[in-house]
Scaffold this motif. Structure first.
Motif, PDB file in Angstrom:
ATOM      1  N   LEU A 160       0.827  -1.206   0.000  1.00 55.05           N
ATOM      2  CA  LEU A 160       0.000   0.000   0.000  1.00 55.05           C
ATOM      3  C   LEU A 160       0.862   1.256   0.000  1.00 55.05           C
ATOM      4  CD1 LEU A 160      -3.051  -0.576   2.398  1.00 55.05           C
ATOM      5  CD2 LEU A 160      -3.047  -0.355  -0.074  1.00 55.05           C
ATOM      6  N   GLY A 161       1.965   1.214   0.758  1.00 52.80           N
ATOM      7  CA  GLY A 161       2.862   2.364   0.801  1.00 52.80           C
ATOM      8  C   GLY A 161       3.506   2.647  -0.544  1.00 52.80           C
ATOM      9  N   LEU A 162       3.918   1.586  -1.245  1.00 53.78           N
ATOM     10  CA  LEU A 162       4.534   1.765  -2.564  1.00 53.78           C
ATOM     11  C   LEU A 162       3.519   2.317  -3.568  1.00 53.78           C
ATOM     12  CD1 LEU A 162       6.682  -1.496  -2.775  1.00 53.78           C
ATOM     13  CD2 LEU A 162       7.501   0.854  -2.420  1.00 53.78           C
ATOM     14  N   ILE A 163       2.293   1.783  -3.511  1.00 48.01           N
ATOM     15  CA  ILE A 163       1.243   2.327  -4.381  1.00 48.01           C
ATOM     16  C   ILE A 163       0.999   3.792  -4.054  1.00 48.01           C
ATOM     17  CG2 ILE A 163      -1.213   2.173  -4.967  1.00 48.01           C
ATOM     18  CD1 ILE A 163      -1.007  -0.850  -4.463  1.00 48.01           C
ATOM     19  N   GLY A 164       1.028   4.115  -2.742  1.00 49.71           N
ATOM     20  CA  GLY A 164       0.834   5.491  -2.317  1.00 49.71           C
ATOM     21  C   GLY A 164       1.910   6.416  -2.846  1.00 49.71           C
ATOM     22  N   CYS A 165       3.141   5.917  -2.951  1.00 51.75           N
ATOM     23  CA  CYS A 165       4.233   6.741  -3.487  1.00 51.75           C
ATOM     24  C   CYS A 165       3.991   7.091  -4.952  1.00 51.75           C
ATOM     25  CB  CYS A 165       5.568   6.023  -3.329  1.00 51.75           C
ATOM     26  SG  CYS A 165       6.187   5.951  -1.638  1.00 51.75           S
ATOM     27  N   PHE A 166       3.565   6.093  -5.733  1.00 51.80           N
ATOM     28  CA  PHE A 166       3.266   6.363  -7.140  1.00 51.80           C
ATOM     29  C   PHE A 166       2.109   7.358  -7.266  1.00 51.80           C
ATOM     30  CE2 PHE A 166       5.444   2.230  -7.785  1.00 51.80           C
ATOM     31  CZ  PHE A 166       6.352   2.625  -8.758  1.00 51.80           C
ATOM     32  N   ALA A 167       1.078   7.156  -6.444  1.00 49.89           N
ATOM     33  CA  ALA A 167      -0.071   8.069  -6.489  1.00 49.89           C
ATOM     34  C   ALA A 167       0.327   9.464  -6.052  1.00 49.89           C
ATOM     35  CB  ALA A 167      -1.185   7.536  -5.590  1.00 49.89           C
ATOM     36  N   ALA A 168       1.282   9.566  -5.114  1.00 54.88           N
ATOM     37  CA  ALA A 168       1.684  10.871  -4.588  1.00 54.88           C
ATOM     38  C   ALA A 168       2.262  11.771  -5.673  1.00 54.88           C
ATOM     39  CB  ALA A 168       2.707  10.684  -3.470  1.00 54.88           C
ATOM     40  N   VAL A 169       2.946  11.185  -6.648  1.00 55.92           N
ATOM     41  CA  VAL A 169       3.516  11.987  -7.737  1.00 55.92           C
ATOM     42  C   VAL A 169       2.408  12.660  -8.536  1.00 55.92           C
ATOM     43  CG1 VAL A 169       4.916  11.932  -9.834  1.00 55.92           C
ATOM     44  CG2 VAL A 169       5.547  10.504  -7.875  1.00 55.92           C
ATOM     45  N   GLY A 170       1.359  11.887  -8.849  1.00 53.69           N
ATOM     46  CA  GLY A 170       0.244  12.451  -9.594  1.00 53.69           C
ATOM     47  C   GLY A 170      -0.522  13.486  -8.794  1.00 53.69           C
ATOM     48  N   GLU A 171      -0.713  13.221  -7.491  1.00 55.94           N
ATOM     49  CA  GLU A 171      -1.430  14.186  -6.651  1.00 55.94           C
ATOM     50  C   GLU A 171      -0.636  15.479  -6.517  1.00 55.94           C
ATOM     51  OE1 GLU A 171      -3.257  12.468  -3.041  1.00 55.94           O
ATOM     52  OE2 GLU A 171      -2.599  10.553  -3.861  1.00 55.94           O
ATOM     53  N   TRP A 172       0.688  15.348  -6.362  1.00 55.78           N
ATOM     54  CA  TRP A 172       1.534  16.549  -6.291  1.00 55.78           C
ATOM     55  C   TRP A 172       1.375  17.392  -7.561  1.00 55.78           C
ATOM     56  CZ3 TRP A 172       5.850  17.394  -9.591  1.00 55.78           C
ATOM     57  CH2 TRP A 172       6.565  18.543  -9.295  1.00 55.78           C
ATOM     58  N   LYS A 173       1.348  16.710  -8.702  1.00 52.61           N
ATOM     59  CA  LYS A 173       1.173  17.414  -9.970  1.00 52.61           C
ATOM     60  C   LYS A 173      -0.172  18.120 -10.003  1.00 52.61           C
ATOM     61  CE  LYS A 173       2.710  18.064 -14.282  1.00 52.61           C
ATOM     62  NZ  LYS A 173       3.997  18.742 -14.562  1.00 52.61           N
ATOM     63  N   MET A 174      -1.235  17.447  -9.561  1.00 54.03           N
ATOM     64  CA  MET A 174      -2.581  18.024  -9.600  1.00 54.03           C
ATOM     65  C   MET A 174      -2.689  19.232  -8.684  1.00 54.03           C
ATOM     66  SD  MET A 174      -6.229  16.089  -8.909  1.00 54.03           S
ATOM     67  CE  MET A 174      -5.799  15.543  -7.260  1.00 54.03           C
ATOM     68  N   TYR A 175      -2.192  19.107  -7.463  1.00 56.41           N
ATOM     69  CA  TYR A 175      -2.334  20.206  -6.508  1.00 56.41           C
ATOM     70  C   TYR A 175      -1.382  21.358  -6.807  1.00 56.41           C
ATOM     71  CZ  TYR A 175      -5.050  16.811  -3.826  1.00 56.41           C
ATOM     72  OH  TYR A 175      -5.990  15.898  -3.427  1.00 56.41           O
ATOM     73  N   SER A 176      -0.278  21.084  -7.464  1.00 55.08           N
ATOM     74  CA  SER A 176       0.685  22.148  -7.743  1.00 55.08           C
ATOM     75  C   SER A 176       0.142  23.159  -8.745  1.00 55.08           C
ATOM     76  CB  SER A 176       2.005  21.562  -8.261  1.00 55.08           C
ATOM     77  OG  SER A 176       1.827  20.929  -9.518  1.00 55.08           O
ATOM     78  N   TYR A 177      -0.810  22.732  -9.574  1.00 53.73           N
ATOM     79  CA  TYR A 177      -1.435  23.684 -10.489  1.00 53.73           C
ATOM     80  C   TYR A 177      -2.322  24.669  -9.732  1.00 53.73           C
ATOM     81  CZ  TYR A 177       0.065  21.694 -14.922  1.00 53.73           C
ATOM     82  OH  TYR A 177       0.821  21.294 -16.002  1.00 53.73           O
ATOM     83  N   ALA A 178      -2.871  24.209  -8.621  1.00 54.65           N
ATOM     84  CA  ALA A 178      -3.755  25.069  -7.830  1.00 54.65           C
ATOM     85  C   ALA A 178      -2.976  25.897  -6.810  1.00 54.65           C
ATOM     86  CB  ALA A 178      -4.805  24.219  -7.118  1.00 54.65           C
ATOM     87  N   PHE A 179      -1.884  25.325  -6.293  1.00 51.76           N
ATOM     88  CA  PHE A 179      -1.129  25.987  -5.229  1.00 51.76           C
ATOM     89  C   PHE A 179       0.342  26.065  -5.647  1.00 51.76           C
ATOM     90  CE2 PHE A 179      -4.602  23.448  -3.399  1.00 51.76           C
ATOM     91  CZ  PHE A 179      -5.380  24.472  -2.859  1.00 51.76           C
TER      92      PHE A 179
END
Length: 406
Positions: free
Chosen positions: A35-54
């Motif tokens: 779950l942690g490894l999957i979370g790391c991969f997902a974190a890259v995409g979430e960082w990209k998504m939120y960085s456009y807003a913030f």
């Protein structure tokens, strides 16, 4: 008169030998690490998504923070016995809400990457402004969901069911059914004390526990002494009877869990039938995940009969065997959206009340939570079942459900 009827079986010893402590610990570590490894991969995409807003997030430091965030979830579950208990409880709470935020973040990334593809292909400023707006809305909706889900998880309801029978009972029977307590770092002694207070208000004749009493780490629960708190349920004067669920097996020592529960006055059933002081019979099954294709013995005909298992998989078999009341949990009714779309397809009845021939089937959404205290969907509940005696010559069975706040 109180008696217990046992069928000889070698299946329980097979379960105990297959699911030993080393095996279950290894399985737990692997599960949370994956779950942690999957979370790391997902974190890259979430960082990209939120960085456009913030824009403040458009840095390597922010990316590193997102990549490290799954540790908040993994560490307290894998190192629960190596860290101070209070630290484990704090990290588990934070990590649980990270899990929910990441879960919804992954869902939110699906339309985000379609928008990003459109912006990349066209190069039009409109699409980039839409990306910024989308990231902001997604973050706000997730924060709102976390607040609403925590509030709902902390406010269980009482679901009332009424049924009538002409079968032998010493009196009208009040049964409180509670499932999926999930004792651990998130739900501990205060959680049980509140449950006991609610049971005192309800004043049932019998309390039935439908499995998943612990969350999976028995050693931590014993160290925290929250399992012993269940003795408060017996202080209500009700007979307390339990079966085990899959998370109890994850604890690696069903025998030790049973010993502690029975010392607290809680009778544990594993393919047993028990005659209660009210004259009702309770049949409790081994968790289906560990002993599949169990034989459902015919219901007794000299009293009101209850069939209880953790996973709702043998409903039709129990009805065909002549039982009057069926109780199960396990599904949490999905616990949070959109998981119930899956549980509805997996189980014959994933939540609620339904009549099968003469039998009333009840599948509870559970009282506790897996992971964080978080619910979006059906609220956590105690199911209060009133069984009313009726003359034999006009025997009918009916059920009615109402739900109210505790």
């Amino acid at each position: 008169m109180v008696c217990i009827l046992r069928l000889p079986s070698t299946r329980h010893s097979r379960v105990d030998s297959c699911y030993n402590e080393d095996y279950m610990n290894k399985r737990r570590y692997i599960f949370y690490i994956i779950l942690g490894l999957i979370g790391c991969f997902a974190a890259v995409g979430e960082w990209k998504m939120y960085s456009y807003a913030f824009p403040v997030l458009r840095s390597n430091c922010a990316l590193a923070f997102f990549l490290a965030s799954p540790l908040l979830f993994v560490l307290p579950y894998t190192l629960a016995l190596n860290l101070p208990s209070n630290l484990v409880k704090i990290l588990t709470q934070i990590g649980g809400y990270w899990f929910v935020a990441a879960y919804y973040g992954v869902i939110g990334m699906i339309p985000f990457f379609f928008l990003l593809a459109a912006a990349t292909v066209t190069g039009h400023a409109f699409w980039y402004s839409l990306l910024s707006l989308y990231g902001t809305v997604a973050a706000l909706l997730i924060m709102l969901s976390l607040c609403c889900g925590r509030y709902r998880a902390l406010h269980p309801v009482i679901t009332r069911v009424e049924t009538e029978t002409a079968k032998a009972l010493n009196k009208d029977l009040k049964i409180a059914f509670v499932s999926d307590i999930h004792l651990g770092a998130v739900q501990g002694k205060p959680f049980i004390r509140k449950l006991a207070e609610k049971m005192e208000q309800i004043a049932p004749d019998m309390i039935l526990i439908g499995g998943d009493i612990i969350d999976g780490n028995l050693e931590f629960v014993l160290r925290d002494k929250s399992l012993e708190e269940l003795e408060r349920l017996t202080d209500t004067g009700a007979e307390v009877i339990a079966v085990f669920g899959n998370h109890d097996h994850y604890g690696a020592d069903i025998g030790e869990e049973r010993r502690v529960l029975e010392e607290a006055g809680i009778r544990c059933l594993s393919d047993d039938t028990y005659r209660t002081e009210t004259g009702a019979y309770v049949t409790g099954m081994v968790d289906y995940m560990y002993v599949t294709f169990q034989k459902v013995r015919p219901a007794r005909n000299d009293g009101f009969t209850i069939f209880m298992e953790h996973e709702p998989v043998q409903i039709k078999l129990a009805a065909a065997a002549g039982y009057d009341l069926y109780l199960a949990g396990h599904t949490h009714a999905g616990q949070f959206w959109p998981n119930r779309l899956a549980t509805k397809r997996i189980f014959e009845l994933d939540f609620g009340i339904k009549q099968y021939r003469q039998m009333t089937a009840v599948v509870s959404s559970g009282y506790g939570s897996w992971g964080p205290l978080f619910r979006l969907g059906p609220a956590p509940e105690i199911v209060l079942i009133t069984v009313k005696r009726k003359p034999a010559e006009s025997e009918t069975v009916r059920h009615r459900q109402t739900t109210g706040k505790l």
